[in-house]
Design a protein around this motif. Structure first.
Motif, PDB file in Angstrom:
ATOM      1  N   TYR A  45       2.065  -1.656   0.115  1.00 16.85           N
ATOM      2  CA  TYR A  45       2.686  -2.689  -0.710  1.00 16.85           C
ATOM      3  C   TYR A  45       1.760  -3.082  -1.849  1.00 16.85           C
ATOM      4  O   TYR A  45       0.537  -2.913  -1.771  1.00 16.85           O
ATOM      5  CB  TYR A  45       3.058  -3.935   0.139  1.00 16.85           C
ATOM      6  CG  TYR A  45       1.974  -5.001   0.213  1.00 16.85           C
ATOM      7  CD1 TYR A  45       1.005  -4.965   1.206  1.00 16.85           C
ATOM      8  CD2 TYR A  45       1.914  -6.029  -0.731  1.00 16.85           C
ATOM      9  CE1 TYR A  45       0.013  -5.931   1.271  1.00 16.85           C
ATOM     10  CE2 TYR A  45       0.912  -7.003  -0.671  1.00 16.85           C
ATOM     11  CZ  TYR A  45      -0.034  -6.946   0.331  1.00 16.85           C
ATOM     12  OH  TYR A  45      -1.021  -7.888   0.384  1.00 16.85           O
ATOM     13  N   SER A  46       2.391  -3.604  -2.899  1.00 11.26           N
ATOM     14  CA  SER A  46       1.644  -4.316  -3.912  1.00 11.26           C
ATOM     15  C   SER A  46       2.456  -5.533  -4.315  1.00 11.26           C
ATOM     16  O   SER A  46       3.659  -5.432  -4.552  1.00 11.26           O
ATOM     17  CB  SER A  46       1.375  -3.454  -5.146  1.00 11.26           C
ATOM     18  OG  SER A  46       0.687  -4.273  -6.079  1.00 11.26           O
ATOM     19  N   ALA A  47       1.795  -6.657  -4.353  1.00 12.58           N
ATOM     20  CA  ALA A  47       2.444  -7.875  -4.852  1.00 12.58           C
ATOM     21  C   ALA A  47       1.751  -8.280  -6.151  1.00 12.58           C
ATOM     22  O   ALA A  47       1.590  -9.456  -6.455  1.00 12.58           O
ATOM     23  CB  ALA A  47       2.364  -8.980  -3.803  1.00 12.58           C
ATOM     24  N   GLY A  48       1.260  -7.274  -6.874  1.00 15.06           N
ATOM     25  CA  GLY A  48       0.595  -7.529  -8.148  1.00 15.06           C
ATOM     26  C   GLY A  48      -0.877  -7.870  -7.992  1.00 15.06           C
ATOM     27  O   GLY A  48      -1.536  -8.276  -8.945  1.00 15.06           O
ATOM     28  N   LYS A  49      -1.399  -7.699  -6.760  1.00 14.37           N
ATOM     29  CA  LYS A  49      -2.825  -7.962  -6.515  1.00 14.37           C
ATOM     30  C   LYS A  49      -3.413  -6.756  -5.795  1.00 14.37           C
ATOM     31  O   LYS A  49      -3.853  -6.844  -4.651  1.00 14.37           O
ATOM     32  CB  LYS A  49      -2.983  -9.205  -5.647  1.00 14.37           C
ATOM     33  CG  LYS A  49      -2.477 -10.455  -6.327  1.00 14.37           C
ATOM     34  CD  LYS A  49      -2.514 -11.650  -5.420  1.00 14.37           C
ATOM     35  CE  LYS A  49      -2.047 -12.864  -6.222  1.00 14.37           C
ATOM     36  NZ  LYS A  49      -2.216 -14.110  -5.518  1.00 14.37           N
ATOM     37  N   GLY A  50      -3.327  -5.601  -6.442  1.00 14.15           N
ATOM     38  CA  GLY A  50      -3.838  -4.374  -5.847  1.00 14.15           C
ATOM     39  C   GLY A  50      -2.800  -3.709  -4.961  1.00 14.15           C
ATOM     40  O   GLY A  50      -1.714  -4.243  -4.724  1.00 14.15           O
ATOM     41  N   THR A  51      -3.165  -2.514  -4.499  1.00 21.52           N
ATOM     42  CA  THR A  51      -2.277  -1.704  -3.656  1.00 21.52           C
ATOM     43  C   THR A  51      -2.971  -1.473  -2.319  1.00 21.52           C
ATOM     44  O   THR A  51      -4.140  -1.100  -2.282  1.00 21.52           O
ATOM     45  CB  THR A  51      -1.976  -0.369  -4.377  1.00 21.52           C
ATOM     46  OG1 THR A  51      -1.183  -0.661  -5.526  1.00 21.52           O
ATOM     47  CG2 THR A  51      -1.220   0.608  -3.489  1.00 21.52           C
ATOM     48  N   HIS A  52      -2.239  -1.693  -1.233  1.00 20.57           N
ATOM     49  CA  HIS A  52      -2.855  -1.681   0.094  1.00 20.57           C
ATOM     50  C   HIS A  52      -1.990  -0.888   1.074  1.00 20.57           C
ATOM     51  O   HIS A  52      -0.761  -0.938   1.010  1.00 20.57           O
ATOM     52  CB  HIS A  52      -3.019  -3.111   0.604  1.00 20.57           C
ATOM     53  CG  HIS A  52      -3.467  -4.059  -0.468  1.00 20.57           C
ATOM     54  ND1 HIS A  52      -4.756  -4.083  -0.947  1.00 20.57           N
ATOM     55  CD2 HIS A  52      -2.766  -4.970  -1.200  1.00 20.57           C
ATOM     56  CE1 HIS A  52      -4.834  -4.992  -1.921  1.00 20.57           C
ATOM     57  NE2 HIS A  52      -3.643  -5.537  -2.081  1.00 20.57           N
ATOM     58  N   GLU A  53      -2.651  -0.219   2.013  1.00 17.60           N
ATOM     59  CA  GLU A  53      -1.919   0.583   3.003  1.00 17.60           C
ATOM     60  C   GLU A  53      -2.145   0.061   4.419  1.00 17.60           C
ATOM     61  O   GLU A  53      -3.276  -0.322   4.778  1.00 17.60           O
ATOM     62  CB  GLU A  53      -2.387   2.042   2.939  1.00 17.60           C
ATOM     63  CG  GLU A  53      -1.532   2.947   3.809  1.00 17.60           C
ATOM     64  CD  GLU A  53      -2.261   4.204   4.284  1.00 17.60           C
ATOM     65  OE1 GLU A  53      -3.456   4.144   4.664  1.00 17.60           O
ATOM     66  OE2 GLU A  53      -1.624   5.261   4.285  1.00 17.60           O
ATOM     67  N   PHE A  54      -1.084   0.079   5.197  1.00 15.17           N
ATOM     68  CA  PHE A  54      -1.125  -0.355   6.596  1.00 15.17           C
ATOM     69  C   PHE A  54      -0.541   0.738   7.481  1.00 15.17           C
ATOM     70  O   PHE A  54       0.371   1.461   7.056  1.00 15.17           O
ATOM     71  CB  PHE A  54      -0.302  -1.642   6.775  1.00 15.17           C
ATOM     72  CG  PHE A  54      -0.871  -2.789   5.989  1.00 15.17           C
ATOM     73  CD1 PHE A  54      -1.655  -3.747   6.604  1.00 15.17           C
ATOM     74  CD2 PHE A  54      -0.672  -2.868   4.610  1.00 15.17           C
ATOM     75  CE1 PHE A  54      -2.218  -4.780   5.864  1.00 15.17           C
ATOM     76  CE2 PHE A  54      -1.238  -3.888   3.864  1.00 15.17           C
ATOM     77  CZ  PHE A  54      -2.014  -4.842   4.491  1.00 15.17           C
ATOM     78  N   VAL A  55      -1.048   0.833   8.689  1.00 10.49           N
ATOM     79  CA  VAL A  55      -0.525   1.820   9.638  1.00 10.49           C
ATOM     80  C   VAL A  55       0.056   1.070  10.827  1.00 10.49           C
ATOM     81  O   VAL A  55      -0.560   0.123  11.339  1.00 10.49           O
ATOM     82  CB  VAL A  55      -1.658   2.778  10.102  1.00 10.49           C
ATOM     83  CG1 VAL A  55      -1.150   3.748  11.164  1.00 10.49           C
ATOM     84  CG2 VAL A  55      -2.209   3.550   8.910  1.00 10.49           C
ATOM     85  N   LEU A  56       1.223   1.503  11.254  1.00  8.37           N
ATOM     86  CA  LEU A  56       1.855   0.867  12.414  1.00  8.37           C
ATOM     87  C   LEU A  56       1.154   1.369  13.677  1.00  8.37           C
ATOM     88  O   LEU A  56       1.122   2.579  13.931  1.00  8.37           O
ATOM     89  CB  LEU A  56       3.342   1.254  12.442  1.00  8.37           C
ATOM     90  CG  LEU A  56       4.210   0.545  13.463  1.00  8.37           C
ATOM     91  CD1 LEU A  56       4.357  -0.934  13.138  1.00  8.37           C
ATOM     92  CD2 LEU A  56       5.595   1.200  13.529  1.00  8.37           C
ATOM     93  N   ASN A  57       0.596   0.458  14.457  1.00 11.07           N
ATOM     94  CA  ASN A  57      -0.108   0.903  15.657  1.00 11.07           C
ATOM     95  C   ASN A  57       0.833   0.918  16.865  1.00 11.07           C
ATOM     96  O   ASN A  57       2.018   0.601  16.761  1.00 11.07           O
ATOM     97  CB  ASN A  57      -1.376   0.064  15.907  1.00 11.07           C
ATOM     98  CG  ASN A  57      -1.057  -1.372  16.311  1.00 11.07           C
ATOM     99  OD1 ASN A  57       0.087  -1.712  16.618  1.00 11.07           O
ATOM    100  ND2 ASN A  57      -2.076  -2.219  16.305  1.00 11.07           N
ATOM    101  N   ARG A  58       0.306   1.312  18.006  1.00  7.85           N
ATOM    102  CA  ARG A  58       1.180   1.452  19.182  1.00  7.85           C
ATOM    103  C   ARG A  58       1.677   0.119  19.712  1.00  7.85           C
ATOM    104  O   ARG A  58       2.595   0.062  20.499  1.00  7.85           O
ATOM    105  CB  ARG A  58       0.444   2.227  20.286  1.00  7.85           C
ATOM    106  CG  ARG A  58       0.457   3.718  20.034  1.00  7.85           C
ATOM    107  CD  ARG A  58      -0.362   4.440  21.053  1.00  7.85           C
ATOM    108  NE  ARG A  58      -1.776   4.084  20.905  1.00  7.85           N
ATOM    109  CZ  ARG A  58      -2.741   4.530  21.689  1.00  7.85           C
ATOM    110  NH1 ARG A  58      -2.462   5.316  22.694  1.00  7.85           N
ATOM    111  NH2 ARG A  58      -3.991   4.184  21.478  1.00  7.85           N
ATOM    112  N   GLU A  59       1.057  -0.954  19.279  1.00  3.21           N
ATOM    113  CA  GLU A  59       1.515  -2.288  19.680  1.00  3.21           C
ATOM    114  C   GLU A  59       2.581  -2.817  18.723  1.00  3.21           C
ATOM    115  O   GLU A  59       3.053  -3.946  18.876  1.00  3.21           O
ATOM    116  CB  GLU A  59       0.341  -3.279  19.726  1.00  3.21           C
ATOM    117  CG  GLU A  59      -0.559  -3.117  20.936  1.00  3.21           C
ATOM    118  CD  GLU A  59      -1.340  -1.815  20.896  1.00  3.21           C
ATOM    119  OE1 GLU A  59      -1.790  -1.404  19.808  1.00  3.21           O
ATOM    120  OE2 GLU A  59      -1.486  -1.178  21.963  1.00  3.21           O
ATOM    121  N   GLY A  60       2.920  -1.994  17.722  1.00  2.00           N
ATOM    122  CA  GLY A  60       3.974  -2.402  16.791  1.00  2.00           C
ATOM    123  C   GLY A  60       3.482  -3.303  15.669  1.00  2.00           C
ATOM    124  O   GLY A  60       4.276  -3.969  15.011  1.00  2.00           O
TER     125      GLY A  60
END
Ligand code: F6P
Ligand code: MN
Length: 313
Positions: free
Chosen positions: A160-175
């Motif tokens: 996502y970016s909300a206009g403050k950089g671009t960031h990545e997230f990974v869905l873990n096994r706990e959701g």
């Protein structure tokens, strides 16, 4: 901790905490979080449908169409109850629909399941979302507040970016969506290229540009799914994705509102660029919902070179 076992004794940053720390406005961060959750529901649909595809795929690809529609329904229905969305526009629909009461802050564009024709091959597919502050048939730069994409691959990731950089997230096994890369920044120049459209349909100027990249030793990396192809450029910190103007379709293939604007926003926030070969994608006036547009997107060197080649072509 043994390899392959998550170390939950260490502190992890999840999506909500990250947005809160980054001071993303409250309604916007709630909305982005809800979209990330919808990614889990869409993923569940892909799993169900994939099992059916094993025996039932017909020559018209009807199963994939069902999947596209289900993803669209999930988004529309969930967004309707989010309380933050006034209008919803989707690649799967002919018109913008009002889903809020009329006083909500945000307007959504969605490509609910991009690359769905790849579902039987088990290549990655994705969801692309644009979050606008104003009704969407206006100039992009002023209206996009944030953009999100989700990849359904070996792992589910969301960027996502909300206009403050671009960031990545990974869905873990706990959701949970756990931060994996913060403030992703593209290099000035990368070494991969990803090329849409048949070579015999390319314009002479585009062909010269591609020959230039080939002479420079760029490696071909094209899956045929826009989301994973863009994600590859982002995660490898550079390179170029292009789906150019073609002789028979001068506007290329990809859609400005649903596909190009959100990705341009995310890549620009990572220090890259996105143009149609002349003009920045986010400054192109949108006049039609399904407007298509050529695209050159990635690190600055390659996009600027594309602009040069096209200007001289
Ligand atoms: O949404 C259109 C799409 O499936 C994109 O994901 C992808 O980039 C493009 O079409 C691929 O087109 P082609 O099959 O012409 O390479
Ligand atoms: Mn698409």
């Amino acid at each position: 901790m043994g390899e392959g076992i998550s170390d939950y004794t260490k502190f992890t940053v999840d999506l909500r905490r990250h947005m809160w720390k980054a001071s993303v406005e409250m309604d916007l961060r709630r909305l982005i979080w809800q979209i990330a959750v919808m990614g889990k529901y869409i993923s569940a649909k892909i799993h169900e449908s994939h099992r059916k595809l094993a025996g039932f795929k017909n020559i018209y690809g009807e199963e994939q169409l069902t999947l596209d529609r289900s993803a669209d329904e999930i988004l529309k229905n969930q967004l309707e109850y989010s309380g933050f969305v006034r209008e919803y526009a989707s690649e799967e629909r002919d018109a913008v629909i009002q889903i809020g009461k009329g006083d909500e802050k945000y307007f959504i564009t969605a490509d609910p399941l991009d690359g769905s024709s790849l579902v039987d091959t088990n290549l990655s597919i994705g969801t692309i979302i644009g979050i606008h502050k104003e009704s969407i048939l206006a100039e992009g730069k002023k209206t996009l507040a944030a953009a999100v994409y989700i990849t359904y691959g070996p792992l589910i990731t969301m960027v996502y970016s909300a206009g403050k950089g671009t960031h990545e997230f990974v869905l873990n096994r706990e959701g949970e969506y756990v931060l994996s890369e913060e403030n992703i920044t593209l290099k000035e120049r990368g070494d991969i290229y990803s090329l849409g459209g048949l070579r015999k349909e390319w314009t002479p100027a585009h062909l010269k540009y591609i020959e230039f990249l080939e002479k420079e030793g760029y490696k071909l990396r094209y899956s045929g799914g826009f989301v994973p192809d863009i994600n590859q450029v982002l995660i490898k910190r550079g390179g170029i994705f292009t789906y150019p103007a073609l002789k028979k379709s001068p506007n290329g293939k990809l859609r400005l509102l649903f596909e190009l604007q959100p990705m341009a926003f995310i890549i620009e926030q990572a220090g890259g660029m996105a143009t149609n070969g002349k003009q920045d994608i986010l400054s192109i006036k949108v006049t039609e919902l399904n407007q298509r547009c050529p695209i050159y997107i990635g690190s600055r060197f390659e996009v600027e070179k594309a602009n040069e080649f096209l200007a001289n072509g």
